[in-house]
Design a protein around this motif. Sequence first.
Motif, PDB file in Angstrom:
ATOM      1  N   VAL A 342       0.846  -1.192   0.000  1.00 45.51           N
ATOM      2  CA  VAL A 342       0.000   0.000   0.000  1.00 45.51           C
ATOM      3  C   VAL A 342       0.883   1.243   0.000  1.00 45.51           C
ATOM      4  CG1 VAL A 342      -1.877  -1.167   1.198  1.00 45.51           C
ATOM      5  CG2 VAL A 342      -0.164   0.066   2.518  1.00 45.51           C
ATOM      6  N   PRO A 343       0.410   2.331  -0.601  1.00 44.95           N
ATOM      7  CA  PRO A 343       1.222   3.550  -0.665  1.00 44.95           C
ATOM      8  C   PRO A 343       1.137   4.359   0.623  1.00 44.95           C
ATOM      9  CG  PRO A 343      -0.858   3.922  -1.771  1.00 44.95           C
ATOM     10  CD  PRO A 343      -0.864   2.479  -1.326  1.00 44.95           C
ATOM     11  N   TRP A 344       2.144   5.190   0.833  1.00 49.21           N
ATOM     12  CA  TRP A 344       2.153   6.163   1.917  1.00 49.21           C
ATOM     13  C   TRP A 344       2.482   7.517   1.320  1.00 49.21           C
ATOM     14  CZ3 TRP A 344       1.045   5.097   7.046  1.00 49.21           C
ATOM     15  CH2 TRP A 344       0.857   3.734   7.352  1.00 49.21           C
ATOM     16  N   TYR A 345       1.941   8.582   1.921  1.00 48.67           N
ATOM     17  CA  TYR A 345       2.071   9.918   1.338  1.00 48.67           C
ATOM     18  C   TYR A 345       2.680  10.883   2.343  1.00 48.67           C
ATOM     19  CZ  TYR A 345      -1.408   7.887  -1.800  1.00 48.67           C
ATOM     20  OH  TYR A 345      -2.078   7.067  -2.668  1.00 48.67           O
ATOM     21  N   ARG A 346       3.071  12.022   1.814  1.00 45.49           N
ATOM     22  CA  ARG A 346       3.502  13.130   2.663  1.00 45.49           C
ATOM     23  C   ARG A 346       3.160  14.432   1.950  1.00 45.49           C
ATOM     24  NH1 ARG A 346       8.468  10.732   1.750  1.00 45.49           N
ATOM     25  NH2 ARG A 346       8.785  10.514   3.992  1.00 45.49           N
ATOM     26  N   GLY A 347       3.081  15.511   2.716  1.00 39.77           N
ATOM     27  CA  GLY A 347       2.834  16.828   2.146  1.00 39.77           C
ATOM     28  C   GLY A 347       1.504  16.912   1.425  1.00 39.77           C
ATOM     29  N   GLU A 348       1.514  17.620   0.292  1.00 39.07           N
ATOM     30  CA  GLU A 348       0.280  17.849  -0.462  1.00 39.07           C
ATOM     31  C   GLU A 348      -0.230  16.596  -1.155  1.00 39.07           C
ATOM     32  OE1 GLU A 348       0.953  21.041  -3.128  1.00 39.07           O
ATOM     33  OE2 GLU A 348       1.142  22.572  -1.549  1.00 39.07           O
ATOM     34  N   GLU A 349       0.589  15.570  -1.262  1.00 39.99           N
ATOM     35  CA  GLU A 349       0.120  14.327  -1.882  1.00 39.99           C
ATOM     36  C   GLU A 349      -0.955  13.652  -1.037  1.00 39.99           C
ATOM     37  OE1 GLU A 349       3.548  11.903  -2.313  1.00 39.99           O
ATOM     38  OE2 GLU A 349       4.143  12.790  -4.223  1.00 39.99           O
ATOM     39  N   TRP A 350      -0.907  13.890   0.283  1.00 44.26           N
ATOM     40  CA  TRP A 350      -1.831  13.203   1.181  1.00 44.26           C
ATOM     41  C   TRP A 350      -3.167  13.933   1.247  1.00 44.26           C
ATOM     42  CZ3 TRP A 350      -4.676  14.576   5.415  1.00 44.26           C
ATOM     43  CH2 TRP A 350      -5.262  13.527   6.146  1.00 44.26           C
ATOM     44  N   SER A 351      -4.241  13.163   1.388  1.00 50.63           N
ATOM     45  CA  SER A 351      -5.562  13.697   1.713  1.00 50.63           C
ATOM     46  C   SER A 351      -6.281  12.646   2.549  1.00 50.63           C
ATOM     47  CB  SER A 351      -6.370  14.016   0.450  1.00 50.63           C
ATOM     48  OG  SER A 351      -6.763  12.825  -0.215  1.00 50.63           O
ATOM     49  N   TYR A 352      -7.325  13.073   3.255  1.00 46.53           N
ATOM     50  CA  TYR A 352      -8.088  12.139   4.088  1.00 46.53           C
ATOM     51  C   TYR A 352      -8.641  10.996   3.243  1.00 46.53           C
ATOM     52  CZ  TYR A 352     -11.666  10.383   7.273  1.00 46.53           C
ATOM     53  OH  TYR A 352     -12.453   9.578   8.069  1.00 46.53           O
ATOM     54  N   LEU A 353      -9.152  11.320   2.055  1.00 47.46           N
ATOM     55  CA  LEU A 353      -9.721  10.293   1.187  1.00 47.46           C
ATOM     56  C   LEU A 353      -8.654   9.324   0.713  1.00 47.46           C
ATOM     57  CD1 LEU A 353     -12.026   9.048  -0.418  1.00 47.46           C
ATOM     58  CD2 LEU A 353     -11.650  10.787  -2.187  1.00 47.46           C
ATOM     59  N   ARG A 354      -7.525   9.843   0.239  1.00 43.89           N
ATOM     60  CA  ARG A 354      -6.473   8.959  -0.260  1.00 43.89           C
ATOM     61  C   ARG A 354      -5.941   8.068   0.853  1.00 43.89           C
ATOM     62  NH1 ARG A 354      -2.502  12.490  -4.148  1.00 43.89           N
ATOM     63  NH2 ARG A 354      -2.052  10.438  -5.029  1.00 43.89           N
ATOM     64  N   GLY A 355      -5.786   8.640   2.042  1.00 46.02           N
ATOM     65  CA  GLY A 355      -5.313   7.836   3.157  1.00 46.02           C
ATOM     66  C   GLY A 355      -6.292   6.736   3.528  1.00 46.02           C
ATOM     67  N   GLY A 356      -7.586   7.080   3.574  1.00 45.45           N
ATOM     68  CA  GLY A 356      -8.592   6.079   3.909  1.00 45.45           C
ATOM     69  C   GLY A 356      -8.682   4.964   2.889  1.00 45.45           C
ATOM     70  N   LEU A 357      -8.473   5.293   1.628  1.00 47.54           N
ATOM     71  CA  LEU A 357      -8.560   4.286   0.566  1.00 47.54           C
ATOM     72  C   LEU A 357      -7.362   3.349   0.545  1.00 47.54           C
ATOM     73  CD1 LEU A 357      -9.999   6.364  -2.416  1.00 47.54           C
ATOM     74  CD2 LEU A 357     -11.185   4.673  -1.008  1.00 47.54           C
ATOM     75  N   THR A 358      -6.317   3.656   1.295  1.00 51.02           N
ATOM     76  CA  THR A 358      -5.189   2.739   1.355  1.00 51.02           C
ATOM     77  C   THR A 358      -5.324   1.734   2.484  1.00 51.02           C
ATOM     78  OG1 THR A 358      -3.888   4.243   2.762  1.00 51.02           O
ATOM     79  CG2 THR A 358      -3.618   4.444   0.372  1.00 51.02           C
ATOM     80  N   THR A 359      -6.438   1.762   3.211  1.00 53.80           N
ATOM     81  CA  THR A 359      -6.704   0.694   4.163  1.00 53.80           C
ATOM     82  C   THR A 359      -7.253  -0.513   3.409  1.00 53.80           C
ATOM     83  OG1 THR A 359      -8.923   1.562   4.587  1.00 53.80           O
ATOM     84  CG2 THR A 359      -7.148   2.309   6.034  1.00 53.80           C
ATOM     85  N   LEU A 360      -7.344  -1.640   4.104  1.00 61.79           N
ATOM     86  CA  LEU A 360      -7.737  -2.892   3.459  1.00 61.79           C
ATOM     87  C   LEU A 360      -8.865  -3.566   4.225  1.00 61.79           C
ATOM     88  CD1 LEU A 360      -4.142  -4.290   2.908  1.00 61.79           C
ATOM     89  CD2 LEU A 360      -5.634  -3.424   1.109  1.00 61.79           C
ATOM     90  N   ASP A 361      -9.805  -4.141   3.487  1.00 56.17           N
ATOM     91  CA  ASP A 361     -10.816  -5.006   4.088  1.00 56.17           C
ATOM     92  C   ASP A 361     -10.274  -6.429   4.148  1.00 56.17           C
ATOM     93  OD1 ASP A 361     -14.069  -3.742   3.032  1.00 56.17           O
ATOM     94  OD2 ASP A 361     -12.571  -2.958   4.387  1.00 56.17           O
TER      95      ASP A 361
END
Length: 407
Positions: A342-361
Motif C-alpha cells: 500500500v502507498p504512503w504519502y507526505r505533504g500535499e500528496e496526502w488527503s483524508y480520502l487517499r489515506g482512507g482508501l489505502t486501508t484494506l478489508d
Amino acid sequence: MGSWVLMECGLKPLPHVFSRPTRFNLATAPNGGISMLAGRRGEDLPPLSLKFRSWDHPQRRWSLDVSAPLKVAPVSGEEDDGRHARLMEERDGGLDDHFDPGSAPPFKLGDIRAAIPKHCWVKDPWRSMSYVVRDVVVVFGLAAAAAYLNNWVVWPLYWAAQGTMFWALFVLGHDCGHGSFSNNPKLNSVVGHLLHSSILVPYHGWRISHRTHHQNHGHVENDESWHPLPEKIFRSLDAVTKILRFTAPFPMFAYPFYLWRRSPGKSGSHFHPSSDLFVPSEKKDVITSTACWMAMVGLLVGLSFVMGPVQILKLYAVPYWIFVMWLDFVTYLHHHGHEDKVPWYRGEEWSYLRGGLTTLDRDYGWINNIHHDIGTHVIHHLFPQIPHYHLIEAVSGTFCGRGAERV
C-alpha cells in the motif's frame, strides 16, 4: 488514488485473476449511485455499477469488480475498430499495464457519503448494548466453565476463545470511542471505560490517539502507528528495539508497550495527561482513564490473593495476551498489503480520502460476527461514525449503486 488504490489495496485485495486494473471513467449513475462508464467520448456504452465480489463467502460482497480510471479515455481517431472489444475485455478483467499509483481519486468523499443508505447512519443504543450484554455473558460463561472443569485439555481452548472475546470487547469499546455506539457521549464514555478498562486499555488515552490515526492515516509523518519509519530514525534504534519492533513474532505483542511509549520516533504515553498526544483540555479525561486502568490492575491483584496467582494467570493473563495478538494482527492486516504494497504519502500528496482508501478489508470468515465486522475496514476508516452493525450494508449500498435510492 485512482485505479491502483481501489484495485491493488481497495476494500480487499483482489484474487489473482484481477491482477491488473481496468480503465473506466467514473460517473454518476441515473439512479444517483456511483457507476462506471466505459469508452471514449461519444460511445454509448451501458454504465457498469461498482459492485463487490466475494470469493471467500457467498453472502459477503467485499471487493470491487472494477477500478477507477487513470485518466479520461482519448478522443483521437487513430484508435482501431477493436477499441470497443478491448474495453469490454478490460472491464472483464483484461490486462492494462499503464496506470499511475500516484493518481488522485476521480471522485470525492461526498460522492461516497451520498450513496450510503440513510439508515446506516442511525445509532441504536439498545442494539449496541445488546452486543455488549452478549459478549459479557460469553466472557463470564467461558471463565466459569474453564474454572469448573480445570482441565489441561480445556485450558488451551479456553485461552483461544476468551482471548478472542476480549478482542470483541475491545472492538465495542473502540466503537464507543468513535461515537458510533450511540449519540449519547456519557453513555459512550461509561460503556467505553468499562469495556476497555476490563482489558487494561486506557479508554480516553487510546481513543484520542486512535482519532489521530484516523485523521492522518497514510501520512508518513503524521500517522500514529504502524507507519514506515524514516531511515534516520530506524538507524538510531538500538538492536533490541529493532528486534522487538520488526522481527516476528515480537510485533504481535507490541500493543501494551505502545500504550506506554508509543511508536519509535514518537514520544509520550497514553497514561500521562501531559503527553504530546493530548491537548490541555483533554487532561482530565486522560486522568480518569488512567485511574480506571489502575483500578482494574488493583482488582486483578486482589483476585490473585483470593483465587491464587496461577488461577488469575490462567483465567485472565493468558487470554489478555491472545487479545493483544488479535489486536496487533488485525491492525497490521488492515493497514499493510503483502504481495501488493500500500502507498504512503507526505505533504500535499496526502488527503483524508487517499489515506482512507489505502486501508484494506479482510474477511475473517465465521469470526466476522464475533468481532463485529471490523474487517469491513475501508468504509469504517472513511466514516467511523457508522455503527458496526451497518457496515456491511453501507458498503453494499454504496458500491452497488443502490444507496442514493434509499437516501
